[in-house]
Structures are given as C-alpha cells and as structure tokens.
Motif scaffolding. Structure first.
Motif, PDB file in Angstrom:
ATOM      1  N   PHE A 177     -29.950  51.160  68.498  1.00  0.00           N
ATOM      2  CA  PHE A 177     -30.515  52.469  68.166  1.00  0.00           C
ATOM      3  C   PHE A 177     -29.429  53.459  67.757  1.00  0.00           C
ATOM      4  O   PHE A 177     -29.677  54.343  66.931  1.00  0.00           O
ATOM      5  N   GLY A 178     -28.215  53.315  68.318  1.00  0.00           N
ATOM      6  CA  GLY A 178     -27.147  54.235  67.945  1.00  0.00           C
ATOM      7  C   GLY A 178     -26.738  54.075  66.494  1.00  0.00           C
ATOM      8  O   GLY A 178     -26.686  55.047  65.735  1.00  0.00           O
ATOM      9  N   VAL A 179     -26.460  52.837  66.088  1.00  0.00           N
ATOM     10  CA  VAL A 179     -25.998  52.595  64.720  1.00  0.00           C
ATOM     11  C   VAL A 179     -27.132  52.781  63.723  1.00  0.00           C
ATOM     12  O   VAL A 179     -26.939  53.350  62.642  1.00  0.00           O
ATOM     13  N   LEU A 180     -28.329  52.315  64.071  1.00  0.00           N
ATOM     14  CA  LEU A 180     -29.430  52.369  63.112  1.00  0.00           C
ATOM     15  C   LEU A 180     -29.888  53.799  62.839  1.00  0.00           C
ATOM     16  O   LEU A 180     -30.313  54.113  61.716  1.00  0.00           O
ATOM     17  N   THR A 181     -29.823  54.673  63.827  1.00  0.00           N
ATOM     18  CA  THR A 181     -30.265  56.055  63.617  1.00  0.00           C
ATOM     19  C   THR A 181     -29.106  57.018  63.395  1.00  0.00           C
ATOM     20  O   THR A 181     -29.235  57.983  62.642  1.00  0.00           O
ATOM     21  N   GLY A 182     -27.967  56.782  64.040  1.00  0.00           N
ATOM     22  CA  GLY A 182     -26.833  57.683  63.869  1.00  0.00           C
ATOM     23  C   GLY A 182     -25.943  57.320  62.705  1.00  0.00           C
ATOM     24  O   GLY A 182     -25.285  58.199  62.128  1.00  0.00           O
ATOM     25  N   GLY A 183     -25.908  56.032  62.337  1.00  0.00           N
ATOM     26  CA  GLY A 183     -25.062  55.615  61.222  1.00  0.00           C
ATOM     27  C   GLY A 183     -25.391  56.295  59.906  1.00  0.00           C
ATOM     28  O   GLY A 183     -24.484  56.783  59.212  1.00  0.00           O
ATOM     29  N   PRO A 184     -26.675  56.359  59.491  1.00  0.00           N
ATOM     30  CA  PRO A 184     -26.991  57.069  58.248  1.00  0.00           C
ATOM     31  C   PRO A 184     -26.596  58.539  58.275  1.00  0.00           C
ATOM     32  O   PRO A 184     -26.216  59.099  57.237  1.00  0.00           O
TER      33      PRO A 184
END
Length: 422
Positions: free
Chosen positions: A60-67
């Motif tokens: 959830f961190g990379v998928l939502t914060g990465g963009p």
C-alpha cells in the motif's frame, strides 16, 4: 553623529533553501496521509505476523505513495522552466550536475520522510502484539530506496518534459504501471517495487537487486540529463539492467517460504484442533469456538473429529473440517469469535461446496434446518425452511441426533437432495 552598524548574515545553505521550498513538504504530507489511511483500513491484517505486516505496508505504501513521489518530483524538476530562470542558473559557477543534484535532493528526501513517518508509527503500534516472526530492516531499507528513486525519476522527467501537465499526468501513469506490473503473471511482476508474496519472505538478494534496479534507473536518468559526459549514465543503467534480468530470472526462487509459519500446531483430546504455527498463540481461542460447535453435535454420528487450518482449495477427508483464520485474527487473538463460529458451522454443514463449485441441487429446507440447529440464521428463510428448523428443534434428542448424522453423511458429496427435511 550616528554610527551605522552593518549586521553580517550568514549565507543560507543552498541545500537548506531547496528543502524548505517547493512541493516537497506537501508531497511528504500527502504520502504520509495516503499510506496512513490505507494502513488504517487494513489494520486487522497487520497484527498477525511481521512478514505479512511489512509486505502489506510495502504494497500500500509504494502503490499509493509512489505515484505521489513521481508527480511531486516532476513538478519540482520543471520549476526552472516555469519560472524562466534557466539562463540565470546556467551562468552560475557550479556545474549543471552539481546544481541538479542540489535541486533533486528535496525530491528524494521528502517522499522518504513521508513514507517513514506512517511506517514507523504502524510498526511501533503493532510491535507488542505481533505473534510471529521479527521485523526486517532490509525490507524497510529497500522501501526507502524505492521512494527516493521514484522522486529522482520524477525530477528527471520534469527536467526533460516541457509540458506543464506532465506532472499531474505522471502520477496516474505511475500508478497504472506499478499496479499492472504487480498483477501480471509473468516474470516482469518482480520488477515492481510493490511486489509482495504473503507467507513468504524475500531473500537478501531480492532486496539488494530491487534496490540496485530502482536506484540505477534514477541515477542514470539524472546523469543523462545533466552530466557533462552523458555516456557515464550507461554505467548505472547497465547495473539496473543486470539487476532487472536477475530479478526476472530468479522470480519465486528469491522468496523463501516460512516453513515454521505453515507448520501445524495441534491440540490434544477430541476433537483435535490444528492451526498454523504463526497462529499458535490463538489456539486456545480457536478451541473455545470449536467446543461450541462440538456441543451442538454431541453424540451425532459422523460429527467432525478434526479441525485444521488450511487452504480452502484443499479437499478435506471425512470428519475433518478445513478453515482459515485470515481476516479473523488480530494481534494473535481472534478479532471476531462469532465470525469464526459461523464459518465453521457453514463448513460443517456444507464442506464449502459452493466455493469449490461442486454444490449439487439439494434440499434447501434440510440445509436450513441443519444451519439453524448450529445457531446460524439465514436471512429471509422461506416458510418451509422455517418449519423444518422448528421441527428439528422439537424432535427428541435421539431422533434429532440420528437425522443430523444422516445429514452429515451426505455433506461430503455436496448433494443434500438425498435426505428428507425434518
């Protein structure tokens, strides 16, 4: 005579000035809020074991914060072009690469800070309650590299793209790319930094290769746009390509299953209750739920004698019930014992025939009567079903046990049409 005193101010550090201005602080706040929100929604899946908790945090961190890191870095990278200060900075004494690295620093550090804040809060909150495993600082370090690399990639894109809408569009594009590479079945799915595999932990080589893959791309992109000798950007690009090839080639071999977590821990006595090793601390609570089921089936021939936590796809032998605790376990305890009771009652009376797509046309009245006796009420039952449940409750104990025994004998075949309703 008036004496004028000139106060000398210490020069402001360029690094400090860059960190204080721009979209960096706002990007960190948005990343922290999105990651914290997703972790709060999934909070009941974080208190089981360290492996799954950290992988859910990564997902959830990379998928939502990465963009968000990509979009913020792109907007920050296009600042000089929007302000028309490119010629002014070009006349400075510092080389273009040094200026770019100084300007890129906020795009790297602020997303990392935005991720570490909710990550540290979540890991600290579940620390006293996780029942299995230990935290992996290598996984957390890999996530930090990922967010820094995404911010640098966005910065490089902002310097290269001249369109003002490039930053708002880069975020959704990054989300689609991260999500697509994660759900694909091919080896390319291991290239996404959001990759995870529940009940398995990544080997050290997996984290190292993923960090080299992401960092190599970011460094190559920055060098290609600002180094005097742009051919030097080939070196980190080759390192990234090599790491990507090893990740795709290694695939599942770079993840090791937690054998101790999947090993069965069983109780003594009858019925026998077995849970996975990672849920061993919840065994007494599961036994208490099974005791409620066993009390309803006391003296019934063919009643289950073994309850085992296992995958739903596995077929169970006679008088054995398979169940799962996923979603029903929190902080090594049962979060909802009534939910587990309902699940077990359904498994006892149907052997999960509907989930296995083997349910034959049966006798709804008989099925409802059995579930009703187990204490599970179906919504809006028909009149015949209610009457069958009432007749079963009104039967003498011996006659009721005999009917329930005949019913349980039909359950393995998933065809209850062979038995008449009470």
């Amino acid at each position: 005579m008036t004496v004028l005193t000139l106060r000398q101010h210490s020069p402001v550090s360029p690094v400090r000035a860059e960190l204080r201005h721009g979209p960096g602080p706002w990007a960190a706040a948005v990343i922290a809020a999105t990651v914290a929100f997703n972790l709060f929604v999934q909070r009941y899946r974080l208190g089981d074991n360290w492996i799954d908790a950290q992988q859910m945090l990564r997902h959830f961190g990379v998928l939502t914060g990465g963009p968000v890191a990509l979009a913020a870095g792109c907007w920050h990278g296009g600042r000089e072009r929007r302000c028309g200060t490119g010629d002014l900075f070009a006349s400075a004494a510092r080389t273009p690469l040094v200026r770019a690295l100084t300007a890129c620093l906020p795009a790297v550090l602020w997303p990392v800070c935005g991720y570490l804040l909710p990550a540290a809060a979540a890991l600290g909150a579940i620390w006293p309650y996780v029942g299995y495993g230990h935290p992996s600082w290598a996984m957390l370090g890999q996530d930090v590299v990922t967010f820094g690399a995404l911010g640098a990639l966005g910065f490089a894109a902002g310097r290269a793209l001249r369109w003002r809408m490039s930053a708002p569009l880069l975020g959704p594009v990054g989300y689609v790319v991260l999500g697509f590479t994660q759900i694909t079945d091919g080896p390319v799915r291991w290239l996404t930094p959001a990759a995870y595999s529940l009940a398995e932990s990544p080997m050290w080589a997996s984290g190292l290769l993923s960090a080299v893959w992401m960092a190599g791309l970011a460094v190559s992109a920055v060098l290609a746009g600002h180094a005097r000798r742009r051919a030097i950007a080939v070196v980190p690009l080759l390192a990234a390509a090599t790491a990507a090839a090893l990740l795709c080639r290694g695939g599942d071999d770079l993840w090791r299953p937690e054998r101790a977590a999947s090993a069965q821990v069983c109780s003594s006595g009858t019925p026998v209750v077995c849970v996975r090793g990672e849920h061993a601390s919840a065994l007494p609570a599961v036994q208490a739920v099974v005791a409620r089921i066993d009390a309803r089936l006391d003296g019934v021939p063919g009643a289950p004698v073994r309850y085992r936590e296992s995958a739903a796809s596995e077929s169970a032998p006679p008088q054995e019930v398979r169940f799962q605790l996923s979603g029903g376990l929190f902080r090594s305890r049962l979060g909802d014992s009534d939910r587990l009771y309902r699940d077990l009652a359904y498994f006892v009376t149907s052997r999960d025939c509907g989930a296995r797509n083997t349910h034959q046309p049966g006798n709804p009245a008989a099925e409802h009567a059995a579930l009703s006796w187990m204490g599970v009420e179906l919504p809006m039952p028909a009149g015949a079903e209610t009457q069958a449940a009432d007749r079963l409750r009104a039967m003498p104990a011996e006659q009721r046990r005999a009917w329930l025994g005949r019913y349980l004998n039909t359950v393995p075949s998933c065809d209850t049409s062979r038995i008449e309703a009470p």
